[in-house]
Design an enzyme around this catalytic site. Structure first.
Site, PDB file in Angstrom:
ATOM      1  N   THR A   1      -3.830   2.446  -1.341  1.00  0.00           N
ATOM      2  CA  THR A   1      -3.125   1.654  -2.364  1.00  0.00           C
ATOM      3  C   THR A   1      -2.472   2.526  -3.427  1.00  0.00           C
ATOM      4  OG1 THR A   1      -5.154   1.453  -3.651  1.00  0.00           O
ATOM      5  CG2 THR A   1      -4.672  -0.310  -2.070  1.00  0.00           C
ATOM      6  N   ASP A   2      -2.907   3.790  -3.569  1.00  0.00           N
ATOM      7  CA  ASP A   2      -2.374   4.614  -4.665  1.00  0.00           C
ATOM      8  C   ASP A   2      -0.854   4.755  -4.607  1.00  0.00           C
ATOM      9  OD1 ASP A   2      -5.101   7.047  -5.070  1.00  0.00           O
ATOM     10  OD2 ASP A   2      -4.953   4.887  -5.415  1.00  0.00           O
TER      11      ASP A   2
ATOM     12  N   LYS B   1       0.964  -1.077  -8.450  1.00  0.00           N
ATOM     13  CA  LYS B   1      -0.495  -1.046  -8.646  1.00  0.00           C
ATOM     14  C   LYS B   1      -0.762  -1.005 -10.150  1.00  0.00           C
ATOM     15  CE  LYS B   1      -4.755   1.274  -7.132  1.00  0.00           C
ATOM     16  NZ  LYS B   1      -5.355   2.306  -6.247  1.00  0.00           N
TER      17      LYS B   1
HETATM   18  N1  DGL Z   1      -7.362   7.550  -2.071  1.00  0.00           N
HETATM   19  C1  DGL Z   1      -6.744   6.280  -2.419  1.00  0.00           C
HETATM   20  C2  DGL Z   1      -5.585   5.997  -1.452  1.00  0.00           C
HETATM   21  O1  DGL Z   1      -5.701   6.318  -0.267  1.00  0.00           O
HETATM   22  C3  DGL Z   1      -7.737   5.162  -2.352  1.00  0.00           C
HETATM   23  C4  DGL Z   1      -7.179   3.904  -2.901  1.00  0.00           C
HETATM   24  C5  DGL Z   1      -7.051   2.807  -1.874  1.00  0.00           C
HETATM   25  O2  DGL Z   1      -6.630   3.019  -0.712  1.00  0.00           O
HETATM   26  O3  DGL Z   1      -7.297   1.671  -2.281  1.00  0.00           O
HETATM   27  O4  DGL Z   1      -4.579   5.453  -1.894  1.00  0.00           O
END
Ligand code: DGL
Length: 356
Positions: free
Chosen positions: A119-120, A192
């Site tokens: 999500t990042d 986000k």
């Molecule tokens: N390391 C983050 C990413 O892969 C974790 C956040 C997520 O996937 O929710 O974006």
């Protein structure tokens, strides 16, 4: 005897009719899931681990096997395109993804694509694809805020709803979509907004496009900006993208970081400015010098919402700057990278920012 024959005959006719109707009536859409890693594929030490976990541990086959209900709504294939936390996603990865998505969507037997993603930087990949996918078929990005191993993990239902959306005719022609938490968002506008909350994805000012409600996608609006099949950007033969930096504005901002970016040879810089894309007087000088060296300057805002008014906080016409519209800095950077594959004319780039 005749009676038994009659019953068997009727049963055979019924079964034949049922199979024909079943086949004709519910031909399931073919959806391909491209997995890239992230929390949706994350694994923690215990079922109550929701922050200190390892992303990108669970493979695409296991993600699909964890949601057997997918078989009721689509014929699903999975591909493991990447296996990373999305903070490590790069423009080269975007090019790889766009290439594979366009290859798959060109096939008549593929109805839609789901991309599972951290999500990042999910919003960045989504917007890049919104500008480079050459098809009106649904492309849906999804992820999770809790790892696959956690109680009340949000990934399985997000995946189920994303596949349902990617197989839905209602989702066609609406641009790349983002689906988490039952909420359907436009790739162009979603961002986000929270470090850990499951409802982290929001669209400031404009709101969601719709929801998945009781297994049905319900749309309430669409984005009016150009996207996907109507996009003028084509990355088919590109192996790299022009480098564009982002300068985060603050009280007492120092031009040294901007000067370093320019010295490094960036082709463009996005100002994540205070307020309405403001720059201090010192930074205005630094940006004008950068512009003088051929660097394209785009004014965006660190505020997270609103529209940048041209020639309000800076003399954009005189300085030959571009304003980002309502694109946040990370989205403005992506559009500028693609714009620079076509032109270095600031006025032409300004047209693109008003159009996409
Ligand atoms: N390391 C983050 C990413 O892969 C974790 C956040 C997520 O996937 O929710 O974006």
């Amino acid at each position: 005897m005749v009676r038994i024959f009659r019953i068997v005959y009727l049963m055979v006719v019924f079964l034949l009719l049922f199979s024909v109707c079943s086949f004709a009536g519910v031909k399931l859409p073919h959806v391909v899931i491209l997995a890239t890693g992230g929390t949706i594929a994350g694994a923690g030490a215990s079922t109550t681990t929701t922050v200190d976990y390892t992303p990108a541990k669970v493979g695409v086959a296991a993600l699909i096997a964890a949601v057997p209900e997918l078989a009721r709504i689509a014929r699903v294939d999975g591909e493991q395109i990447l296996r990373i936390g999305s903070e490590n996603m790069t423009p080269k990865d975007w090019l790889t993804l766009a290439g594979r998505v366009n290859q798959l969507l060109a096939r008549a037997d593929v109805d839609g694509i789901v991309i599972t993603h951290g999500t990042d930087t999910l919003e960045e990949t989504a917007y890049f694809l919104n500008l480079t996918v050459k098809s009106g078929k649904p492309v849906v990005l999804t992820g999770a805020m809790r790892p696959a191993t956690a109680i009340s993990a949000d990934g399985p239902m997000n995946l189920y709803h994303a596949v349902l959306l990617a197989g839905a005719k209602a989702a066609a022609g609406k641009g790349v979509l983002v689906l988490l938490n039952d909420q359907i968002s436009a790739a162009r506008e979603v961002t986000k907004t929270n470090t850990t909350a499951p409802d982290t994805f929001k669209t400031p000012d404009l709101g969601f496009l719709g929801y998945v409600i009781a297994g049905e996608p319900q749309f309430y609006r669409i984005s009016t900006k150009r996207h996907t099949a109507d996009s003028e950007f084509d990355v088919t033969n590109l192996s790299a993208l022009p480098e564009v930096g982002i300068f985060y504005g603050y009280a007492g901002e120092n031009r040294s970081v901007l000067d370093a970016m320019v010295a490094k040879g960036v082709s463009g810089v996005v100002n994540a400015g205070t307020g309405d894309g403001s720059m201090s007087d010192g930074m205005k000088t630094a940006y004008r010098e950068a512009r003088g060296r051929g660097v394209i300057v785009v004014r965006s805002s660190r505020t997270g919402s609103g529209f940048i008014a041209r020639t309000a906080e800076a003399k954009d016409d005189e300085y030959d700057f571009v304003v980002a519209g309502n694109l946040n800095p990370q989205k403005a950077r992506i559009l500028l990278m693609l714009a620079l594959t076509k032109t270095k004319d600031a006025k032409e780039i300004q047209r693109m920012f008003m159009m996409y």
